[in-house]
Write an enzyme that holds these catalytic residues in place. Sequence first.
Site, PDB file in Angstrom:
ATOM      1  N   LYS A  51       0.826  -1.208   0.000  1.00  0.00           N
ATOM      2  CA  LYS A  51       0.000   0.000   0.000  1.00  0.00           C
ATOM      3  C   LYS A  51       0.862   1.260   0.000  1.00  0.00           C
ATOM      4  O   LYS A  51       0.571   2.232  -0.698  1.00  0.00           O
ATOM      5  CB  LYS A  51      -0.949  -0.021   1.209  1.00  0.00           C
ATOM      6  CG  LYS A  51      -2.071  -1.035   1.053  1.00  0.00           C
ATOM      7  CD  LYS A  51      -2.738  -1.398   2.364  1.00  0.00           C
ATOM      8  CE  LYS A  51      -3.735  -2.532   2.138  1.00  0.00           C
ATOM      9  NZ  LYS A  51      -4.247  -3.129   3.368  1.00  0.00           N
ATOM     10  N   GLN A  95      -5.234  -2.211   9.472  1.00  0.00           N
ATOM     11  CA  GLN A  95      -4.846  -3.462   8.813  1.00  0.00           C
ATOM     12  C   GLN A  95      -5.277  -4.658   9.660  1.00  0.00           C
ATOM     13  O   GLN A  95      -5.003  -4.715  10.856  1.00  0.00           O
ATOM     14  CB  GLN A  95      -3.328  -3.493   8.610  1.00  0.00           C
ATOM     15  CG  GLN A  95      -2.818  -4.722   7.899  1.00  0.00           C
ATOM     16  CD  GLN A  95      -3.270  -4.789   6.451  1.00  0.00           C
ATOM     17  OE1 GLN A  95      -3.143  -3.827   5.710  1.00  0.00           O
ATOM     18  NE2 GLN A  95      -3.787  -5.927   6.047  1.00  0.00           N
ATOM     19  N   ASP A 118     -11.626   1.947   3.746  1.00  0.00           N
ATOM     20  CA  ASP A 118     -11.798   0.501   3.586  1.00  0.00           C
ATOM     21  C   ASP A 118     -13.277   0.121   3.531  1.00  0.00           C
ATOM     22  O   ASP A 118     -13.619  -0.996   3.171  1.00  0.00           O
ATOM     23  CB  ASP A 118     -11.118  -0.240   4.740  1.00  0.00           C
ATOM     24  CG  ASP A 118     -10.006  -1.172   4.261  1.00  0.00           C
ATOM     25  OD1 ASP A 118      -9.854  -1.326   3.032  1.00  0.00           O
ATOM     26  OD2 ASP A 118      -9.308  -1.741   5.106  1.00  0.00           O
TER      27      ASP A 118
END
Length: 283
Positions: A51, A95, A118
């Site tokens: 990322k 994450q 997300d």
Amino acid sequence: MEILNGKEVSQNVKLAIKSQVDKLKEKGIFPKLVTISVQRDGAFSIYIKNKKKACDEVGIICENISLGFQTSQEELIELIEKLNRKDDVHGILLQSPVPEHIDINKAFSTISPSKDVDGFNPVNIGKLMLGQETFIPCTAKGIIRLLEYYNIEIEGKHAVIIGRSNIVGKPVMKCLLDKNATVTICHSKTKDLSKYTKSADILVVATGQEGLIKEDMVKKDSVVIDVGINFTQEGKLVGDVDFENVSRKVSYITPVPGGVGPMTVAMLLENVIIAVKNLEDPK
């Protein structure tokens, strides 16, 4: 058989995003993503590294905050709330996985819906289910974009998803429904799995079980999307599908690596730009 090349498609997406980032910077706006990882050794994971690399390619500022494995729920929530208040932070990503003592759903709920790139805050999940404009979870969004890029018809097709996670299975279900597919979800308690997989025009597999899908389990000329991430004893990255044999029977298939993974990262970058525009020019 044609390979659905996520790496190639994601590069096209990133070129478009870089152009948008350059225009934002001309206005004095510098898109910024903050990723949070809670790990035993505090080191960057391969996912965080990918990322960060992608953000660097398009000019998005990416900061990773790596927390120790013993970080408490309260400390994580406090950090997220602090980032919510920072005007220069446009996107926040937690994450997964996180340690067992962390309630990841509570953490997702704490991320501001306007910075939840997300798409896992319950507000954004609710909007997704109601068909309202929101952040679409990156893997689901990437799968749809990949199918569209290759002009694969979705409407009226029977799509079978193996895996019912909140991160992949359920969002993919809703995205395919929105494209007018007929959707069946299978999971660990499904009996006679091959009965469903053999009927799939589009098969999406997201279980984390190496080699789960064999050649005799798929329909001829179908489309197979492999979301699985597994490592063999030799350390090779493979998916949930027996790629070598299944690829001989189907029309389209994603490789692992190089299929869904790069698309997931590209959609994250796209969501960051959406967040910037929403925060800088709220409707």
